[in-house]
Design an enzyme around this catalytic site. Structure first.
Site, PDB file in Angstrom:
ATOM      1  N   ASP A  22       0.743  -1.518   0.580  1.00 47.09           N
ATOM      2  CA  ASP A  22       0.157   0.367   0.047  1.00 47.09           C
ATOM      3  C   ASP A  22       0.851   1.119  -0.337  1.00 47.09           C
ATOM      4  O   ASP A  22       2.505   1.130   0.041  1.00 47.09           O
ATOM      5  CB  ASP A  22      -0.873  -0.024   1.182  1.00 47.09           C
ATOM      6  CG  ASP A  22      -2.078   0.663   1.327  1.00 47.09           C
ATOM      7  OD1 ASP A  22      -2.975   1.887   0.321  1.00 47.09           O
ATOM      8  OD2 ASP A  22      -2.276   2.094   2.525  1.00 47.09           O
ATOM      9  N   SER A  23       0.320   1.965  -0.412  1.00 45.31           N
ATOM     10  CA  SER A  23       1.112   3.803  -0.371  1.00 45.31           C
ATOM     11  C   SER A  23       0.985   3.860   1.044  1.00 45.31           C
ATOM     12  O   SER A  23       2.227   5.506   1.156  1.00 45.31           O
ATOM     13  CB  SER A  23       0.195   4.653  -0.963  1.00 45.31           C
ATOM     14  OG  SER A  23      -1.341   4.658  -0.012  1.00 45.31           O
ATOM     15  N   CYS A  85      -4.130  -1.412  -1.993  1.00 38.21           N
ATOM     16  CA  CYS A  85      -4.101   0.212  -2.201  1.00 38.21           C
ATOM     17  C   CYS A  85      -5.380  -0.072  -3.613  1.00 38.21           C
ATOM     18  O   CYS A  85      -4.947  -0.643  -4.512  1.00 38.21           O
ATOM     19  CB  CYS A  85      -2.762   0.450  -2.569  1.00 38.21           C
ATOM     20  SG  CYS A  85      -2.774   2.083  -3.255  1.00 38.21           S
ATOM     21  N   GLU A 170      -2.515   9.177   7.498  1.00 33.53           N
ATOM     22  CA  GLU A 170      -1.307   9.592   7.585  1.00 33.53           C
ATOM     23  C   GLU A 170      -0.469  10.237   8.152  1.00 33.53           C
ATOM     24  O   GLU A 170       0.446   9.901   9.253  1.00 33.53           O
ATOM     25  CB  GLU A 170      -0.683   9.902   5.986  1.00 33.53           C
ATOM     26  CG  GLU A 170      -1.126   8.837   5.192  1.00 33.53           C
ATOM     27  CD  GLU A 170       0.094   7.618   4.655  1.00 33.53           C
ATOM     28  OE1 GLU A 170       1.134   6.954   5.168  1.00 33.53           O
ATOM     29  OE2 GLU A 170      -0.568   6.682   4.807  1.00 33.53           O
ATOM     30  N   CYS A 204     -11.170   3.056  -0.368  1.00 31.50           N
ATOM     31  CA  CYS A 204      -9.555   3.477   0.146  1.00 31.50           C
ATOM     32  C   CYS A 204      -9.342   2.296   0.640  1.00 31.50           C
ATOM     33  O   CYS A 204      -9.912   2.396   2.214  1.00 31.50           O
ATOM     34  CB  CYS A 204      -9.297   4.994   0.033  1.00 31.50           C
ATOM     35  SG  CYS A 204      -8.157   4.759   0.816  1.00 31.50           S
ATOM     36  N   HIS A 206      -7.479   2.823   3.035  1.00 33.22           N
ATOM     37  CA  HIS A 206      -6.895   3.543   4.573  1.00 33.22           C
ATOM     38  C   HIS A 206      -8.316   3.895   5.601  1.00 33.22           C
ATOM     39  O   HIS A 206      -8.607   3.697   6.878  1.00 33.22           O
ATOM     40  CB  HIS A 206      -6.572   4.992   3.762  1.00 33.22           C
ATOM     41  CG  HIS A 206      -4.822   5.423   4.525  1.00 33.22           C
ATOM     42  ND1 HIS A 206      -4.624   4.495   3.082  1.00 33.22           N
ATOM     43  CD2 HIS A 206      -4.072   5.414   4.402  1.00 33.22           C
ATOM     44  CE1 HIS A 206      -3.092   4.660   2.627  1.00 33.22           C
ATOM     45  NE2 HIS A 206      -2.723   5.558   4.234  1.00 33.22           N
TER      46      HIS A 206
HETATM   47  N1  DGL Z   1      -5.079   3.464   0.146  1.00 35.89           N
HETATM   48  C1  DGL Z   1      -4.906   4.349  -1.243  1.00 35.89           C
HETATM   49  C2  DGL Z   1      -6.370   3.443  -1.378  1.00 35.89           C
HETATM   50  O1  DGL Z   1      -6.840   2.427  -1.366  1.00 35.89           O
HETATM   51  C3  DGL Z   1      -4.269   4.551  -0.998  1.00 35.89           C
HETATM   52  C4  DGL Z   1      -4.638   6.166  -0.604  1.00 35.89           C
HETATM   53  C5  DGL Z   1      -3.326   7.093  -0.955  1.00 35.89           C
HETATM   54  O2  DGL Z   1      -1.882   7.100  -0.885  1.00 35.89           O
HETATM   55  O3  DGL Z   1      -3.747   8.458  -1.385  1.00 35.89           O
HETATM   56  O4  DGL Z   1      -7.166   4.075  -1.912  1.00 35.89           O
END
Ligand code: DGL
Length: 286
Positions: A22-23, A85, A170, A204, A206
């Site tokens: 993931d990011s 992600c 974050e 997402c 997150h």
């Molecule tokens: N967790 C990511 C997603 O599912 C990410 C987000 C990001 O880095 O903007 O899209």
């Protein structure tokens, strides 16, 4: 691109952990769901926290960053990588599957999170009206819209960009009072666009970290759907259908963590989000 030394060295493979990318912290919510479904495997989690968020970045950049991360996980012994992600799944998965794997890593696999989520959503909504909460990158890719049109052509999807949610997470502000304003704002916007929505899809990885606040601001009776358990069950099904890949995944129940940010910062927040004692190593991607 790096050559696949393992693949070039012969037919014998050393099994390895399943890679989860993931990011940043979001993939931890997918890792949780996967470990609930498949606790016996080993996992290697990689968060590109130093370059998060990805959600506002261009297709080219998300592809480059994701490819680097996938190659890093391959070089650390993973044969199977899950893009935990949505932004990377929306903007990089297809190119990796169609351009990178066939030429450089024909025996390795990379899977995303959008398709399994859309498959599941058909069983959950009664009204057929869905709200998607996602990053600007995922919304603008229209990946959900396209998959829903294919699998559930009668469903109506309202897509809402939530550009502030990933930065709140974050930066460790997800539990703080400042998050309430932005959580309420994007939910209200979605429900105002289509009051018949009965399911809010968290597109997402997150966003489950904000779940208590999202549930508090979602109208009564509206379901909130997170992806962790869906992806976990879908991966279990994939491994059942692909015994040749299952044989390349080690079983020890161990998870190792890597981040591109300072490891102490990652450990503190990741431990908070997972409830585990996380001890990550810092690495650099290129
Ligand atoms: N967790 C990511 C997603 O599912 C990410 C987000 C990001 O880095 O903007 O899209």
């Amino acid at each position: 691109m790096k050559a696949d030394k393992c693949e070039k060295s012969g037919n014998k493979y050393t099994p390895g952990p399943i890679g989860i990318f993931d990011s940043g912290y979001g993939g931890l919510t997918i890792l949780d769901g996967i470990r609930r479904a498949l606790p016996e495997y080993d996992y290697l989690y990689l968060g590109d926290n130093a370059r998060a968020p990805y959600g506002t970045r261009s297709f080219d950049i998300v592809f480059d960053f994701t490819r680097q991360a996938v190659e890093e996980l391959f070089s650390r012994g993973c044969h199977l990588v899950i893009l935990a992600c949505n932004t990377a799944s929306a903007k990089a998965l297809r190119s990796i599957q169609q351009q990178v794997l066939p030429t450089l890593y024909p025996e390795r696999r990379v899977l995303g999170v959008i398709r399994p989520t859309v498959e599941k959503v058909g069983e959950i909504s009664r009204s057929g009206h869905l709200g998607l909460l996602a990053t600007p990158g995922t919304v603008r890719s229209h990946s959900y819209m396209l998959e829903i049109a294919k699998l559930h052509p009668d469903m109506q999807l309202t897509e809402t960009e939530c550009p502030m949610w990933v930065p709140l997470i974050e930066t460790g502000e997800a539990m703080g009072p400042g998050a309430d304003y932005f959580v309420k704002k994007y939910i209200d916007r979605t429900m105002a666009a289509d009051p018949q929505i009965d399911t809010l899809l968290l597109g997402c990885t997150h966003y489950p970290i904000l779940l208590p606040k999202i549930k508090a601001y979602a109208p009564e009776g509206v379901k909130v759907l997170a992806q962790g358990d869906i992806v976990g069950r879908s991966l279990a099904d994939y491994l059942r259908r692909h015994p040749e890949m299952e044989a390349k995944c080690t079983k020890g129940g161990v998870t190792s963590y890597f981040t591109t940010e300072n490891a102490d910062i990652f450990n503190r927040l990741a431990s908070l989000f997972t409830g585990d004692d996380v001890a990550a190593s810092r690495i650099t991607l290129s």
